[in-house]
Motif scaffolding. Structure first.
Motif, PDB file in Angstrom:
ATOM      1  N   LYS A  55     -26.346 -19.433   8.453  1.00 23.50           N
ATOM      2  CA  LYS A  55     -27.476 -18.629   7.957  1.00 23.50           C
ATOM      3  C   LYS A  55     -27.762 -17.440   8.879  1.00 23.50           C
ATOM      4  CE  LYS A  55     -32.304 -19.248   7.847  1.00 23.50           C
ATOM      5  NZ  LYS A  55     -32.675 -19.342   9.169  1.00 23.50           N
ATOM      6  N   ASP A  56     -27.627 -17.652  10.182  1.00 23.50           N
ATOM      7  CA  ASP A  56     -27.905 -16.597  11.164  1.00 23.50           C
ATOM      8  C   ASP A  56     -26.707 -15.667  11.394  1.00 23.50           C
ATOM      9  OD1 ASP A  56     -30.513 -17.457  11.501  1.00 23.50           O
ATOM     10  OD2 ASP A  56     -30.052 -18.711  13.241  1.00 23.50           O
ATOM     11  N   GLY A  57     -25.571 -15.948  10.766  1.00 21.28           N
ATOM     12  CA  GLY A  57     -24.420 -15.052  10.850  1.00 21.28           C
ATOM     13  C   GLY A  57     -23.503 -15.264  12.043  1.00 21.28           C
ATOM     14  N   LEU A  58     -23.652 -16.388  12.758  1.00 19.24           N
ATOM     15  CA  LEU A  58     -22.787 -16.654  13.911  1.00 19.24           C
ATOM     16  C   LEU A  58     -21.439 -17.229  13.498  1.00 19.24           C
ATOM     17  CD1 LEU A  58     -25.607 -16.348  15.275  1.00 19.24           C
ATOM     18  CD2 LEU A  58     -24.794 -17.966  16.961  1.00 19.24           C
ATOM     19  N   ILE A  59     -21.439 -17.922  12.370  1.00 19.27           N
ATOM     20  CA  ILE A  59     -20.206 -18.483  11.829  1.00 19.27           C
ATOM     21  C   ILE A  59     -20.154 -18.159  10.343  1.00 19.27           C
ATOM     22  CG2 ILE A  59     -20.133 -20.349  13.523  1.00 19.27           C
ATOM     23  CD1 ILE A  59     -21.072 -22.261  11.260  1.00 19.27           C
ATOM     24  N   ALA A  60     -18.968 -18.279   9.780  1.00 15.67           N
ATOM     25  CA  ALA A  60     -18.801 -18.023   8.349  1.00 15.67           C
ATOM     26  C   ALA A  60     -17.906 -19.093   7.738  1.00 15.67           C
ATOM     27  CB  ALA A  60     -18.191 -16.640   8.126  1.00 15.67           C
ATOM     28  N   PHE A  61     -18.205 -19.433   6.490  1.00 12.02           N
ATOM     29  CA  PHE A  61     -17.366 -20.351   5.725  1.00 12.02           C
ATOM     30  C   PHE A  61     -16.036 -19.648   5.477  1.00 12.02           C
ATOM     31  CE2 PHE A  61     -15.833 -21.490   1.460  1.00 12.02           C
ATOM     32  CZ  PHE A  61     -15.602 -22.847   1.641  1.00 12.02           C
ATOM     33  N   VAL A  62     -14.932 -20.354   5.723  1.00  6.48           N
ATOM     34  CA  VAL A  62     -13.603 -19.778   5.554  1.00  6.48           C
ATOM     35  C   VAL A  62     -12.963 -20.273   4.256  1.00  6.48           C
ATOM     36  CG1 VAL A  62     -11.290 -19.573   6.567  1.00  6.48           C
ATOM     37  CG2 VAL A  62     -13.293 -19.583   8.043  1.00  6.48           C
ATOM     38  N   GLN A  88     -12.331 -24.615  11.643  1.00  7.86           N
ATOM     39  CA  GLN A  88     -12.469 -26.045  11.860  1.00  7.86           C
ATOM     40  C   GLN A  88     -13.559 -26.578  10.931  1.00  7.86           C
ATOM     41  OE1 GLN A  88     -11.043 -28.926  13.106  1.00  7.86           O
ATOM     42  NE2 GLN A  88     -10.992 -28.148  15.202  1.00  7.86           N
ATOM     43  N   HIS A  89     -13.512 -27.861  10.641  1.00  7.39           N
ATOM     44  CA  HIS A  89     -14.568 -28.518   9.877  1.00  7.39           C
ATOM     45  C   HIS A  89     -15.381 -29.394  10.824  1.00  7.39           C
ATOM     46  CE1 HIS A  89     -12.022 -32.098   9.995  1.00  7.39           C
ATOM     47  NE2 HIS A  89     -11.026 -31.344   9.544  1.00  7.39           N
ATOM     48  N   GLY A  90     -16.530 -29.842  10.348  1.00  8.82           N
ATOM     49  CA  GLY A  90     -17.452 -30.580  11.203  1.00  8.82           C
ATOM     50  C   GLY A  90     -16.848 -31.797  11.870  1.00  8.82           C
ATOM     51  N   TYR A  91     -16.116 -32.605  11.119  1.00 13.89           N
ATOM     52  CA  TYR A  91     -15.514 -33.798  11.713  1.00 13.89           C
ATOM     53  C   TYR A  91     -14.501 -33.411  12.785  1.00 13.89           C
ATOM     54  CZ  TYR A  91     -13.086 -38.218  12.286  1.00 13.89           C
ATOM     55  OH  TYR A  91     -12.525 -39.346  12.825  1.00 13.89           O
ATOM     56  N   LEU A 139     -20.007 -23.864  18.623  1.00 14.11           N
ATOM     57  CA  LEU A 139     -19.603 -22.463  18.532  1.00 14.11           C
ATOM     58  C   LEU A 139     -18.279 -22.229  19.253  1.00 14.11           C
ATOM     59  CD1 LEU A 139     -20.629 -19.859  17.244  1.00 14.11           C
ATOM     60  CD2 LEU A 139     -21.777 -19.321  19.391  1.00 14.11           C
ATOM     61  N   PHE A 140     -18.097 -22.844  20.408  1.00 14.60           N
ATOM     62  CA  PHE A 140     -16.866 -22.711  21.178  1.00 14.60           C
ATOM     63  C   PHE A 140     -15.663 -23.199  20.364  1.00 14.60           C
ATOM     64  CE2 PHE A 140     -13.662 -24.153  24.215  1.00 14.60           C
ATOM     65  CZ  PHE A 140     -13.550 -23.034  25.033  1.00 14.60           C
ATOM     66  N   CYS A 141     -15.811 -24.341  19.714  1.00 14.40           N
ATOM     67  CA  CYS A 141     -14.713 -24.914  18.919  1.00 14.40           C
ATOM     68  C   CYS A 141     -14.370 -24.050  17.707  1.00 14.40           C
ATOM     69  CB  CYS A 141     -15.070 -26.322  18.468  1.00 14.40           C
ATOM     70  SG  CYS A 141     -15.084 -27.532  19.814  1.00 14.40           S
ATOM     71  N   LEU A 142     -15.322 -23.289  17.219  1.00 15.70           N
ATOM     72  CA  LEU A 142     -15.082 -22.486  16.021  1.00 15.70           C
ATOM     73  C   LEU A 142     -14.394 -21.155  16.309  1.00 15.70           C
ATOM     74  CD1 LEU A 142     -18.239 -23.326  13.921  1.00 15.70           C
ATOM     75  CD2 LEU A 142     -15.866 -24.011  13.511  1.00 15.70           C
ATOM     76  N   GLN A 143     -13.847 -21.003  17.493  1.00 14.29           N
ATOM     77  CA  GLN A 143     -12.996 -19.839  17.751  1.00 14.29           C
ATOM     78  C   GLN A 143     -11.714 -19.953  16.925  1.00 14.29           C
ATOM     79  OE1 GLN A 143     -13.456 -18.155  22.017  1.00 14.29           O
ATOM     80  NE2 GLN A 143     -13.761 -20.376  22.193  1.00 14.29           N
ATOM     81  N   GLN A 144     -11.454 -21.154  16.431  1.00 19.79           N
ATOM     82  CA  GLN A 144     -10.398 -21.389  15.440  1.00 19.79           C
ATOM     83  C   GLN A 144     -11.071 -22.112  14.280  1.00 19.79           C
ATOM     84  OE1 GLN A 144      -7.447 -23.697  17.530  1.00 19.79           O
ATOM     85  NE2 GLN A 144      -6.501 -21.861  18.372  1.00 19.79           N
ATOM     86  N   GLN A 184     -15.530 -20.563  10.792  1.00 17.38           N
ATOM     87  CA  GLN A 184     -14.981 -19.861  11.945  1.00 17.38           C
ATOM     88  C   GLN A 184     -16.054 -18.932  12.507  1.00 17.38           C
ATOM     89  OE1 GLN A 184     -11.087 -18.301  11.360  1.00 17.38           O
ATOM     90  NE2 GLN A 184     -10.845 -17.781  13.511  1.00 17.38           N
ATOM     91  N   ILE A 185     -15.970 -18.692  13.790  1.00 14.46           N
ATOM     92  CA  ILE A 185     -16.924 -17.830  14.480  1.00 14.46           C
ATOM     93  C   ILE A 185     -16.806 -16.397  13.946  1.00 14.46           C
ATOM     94  CG2 ILE A 185     -15.375 -17.236  16.394  1.00 14.46           C
ATOM     95  CD1 ILE A 185     -17.815 -17.646  18.287  1.00 14.46           C
ATOM     96  N   THR A 186     -17.933 -15.697  13.878  1.00 15.79           N
ATOM     97  CA  THR A 186     -17.954 -14.293  13.467  1.00 15.79           C
ATOM     98  C   THR A 186     -18.013 -13.412  14.714  1.00 15.79           C
ATOM     99  OG1 THR A 186     -20.372 -14.236  13.415  1.00 15.79           O
ATOM    100  CG2 THR A 186     -19.240 -14.845  11.346  1.00 15.79           C
ATOM    101  N   GLU A 187     -18.004 -12.117  14.498  1.00 13.62           N
ATOM    102  CA  GLU A 187     -18.123 -11.180  15.629  1.00 13.62           C
ATOM    103  C   GLU A 187     -19.446 -11.392  16.356  1.00 13.62           C
ATOM    104  OE1 GLU A 187     -18.412  -6.391  16.206  1.00 13.62           O
ATOM    105  OE2 GLU A 187     -16.894  -7.114  14.784  1.00 13.62           O
ATOM    106  N   LEU A 188     -20.534 -11.571  15.601  1.00 11.17           N
ATOM    107  CA  LEU A 188     -21.840 -11.832  16.217  1.00 11.17           C
ATOM    108  C   LEU A 188     -21.804 -13.142  17.000  1.00 11.17           C
ATOM    109  CD1 LEU A 188     -24.849 -11.283  16.687  1.00 11.17           C
ATOM    110  CD2 LEU A 188     -25.289 -12.402  14.467  1.00 11.17           C
ATOM    111  N   GLY A 189     -21.196 -14.154  16.422  1.00 11.45           N
ATOM    112  CA  GLY A 189     -21.075 -15.432  17.110  1.00 11.45           C
ATOM    113  C   GLY A 189     -20.296 -15.305  18.399  1.00 11.45           C
TER     114      GLY A 189
END
Length: 107
Positions: A60-67, A27-30, A20-25, A77-82
């Protein structure tokens, strides 16, 4: 914020936190796994199963979203909820750190 989501994610696993921290920008899994390895000096390695299972659950829980997709890799990337969940977790970690140094924290 939904209390159910808060109960699920706080406290977070170490892997979940770093993802979650890394997805402030975006990013892909790798890319996340490489960034986490670098940030932790190689002490934390996130397996592909953990990475993609966590990304799927967080999406699924809305913490991140596909960009978007780049070179067959999905970027998230992280969402507002995330960000709210991440902030709660950062405050919890900061409190633990201060308490470990003998400081009391009045929240």
């Amino acid at each position: 914020m939904d209390n159910r989501i808060k109960r699920i994610y706080v406290p977070m696993t170490e892997s979940g936190f770093y993802i979650l921290f890394c997805l402030q920008q975006s990013q892909h899994g790798y890319g996340i796994s490489q960034q986490v390895r670098q940030m932790t000096g190689g002490t934390l390695t996130i397996s592909a199963g953990t990475m993609y299972g966590t990304l799927s659950k967080m999406e699924k829980d809305g913490l991140i979203a596909f960009v978007r997709e780049e070179e067959k890799r999905k970027l998230y990337q992280i969402t507002e909820l995330g960000q709210e969940i991440l902030t709660l977790e950062l405050h919890r970690i900061e409190r633990l750190y201060k308490n470990s140094k003998g400081e009391n924290v009045n929240e």
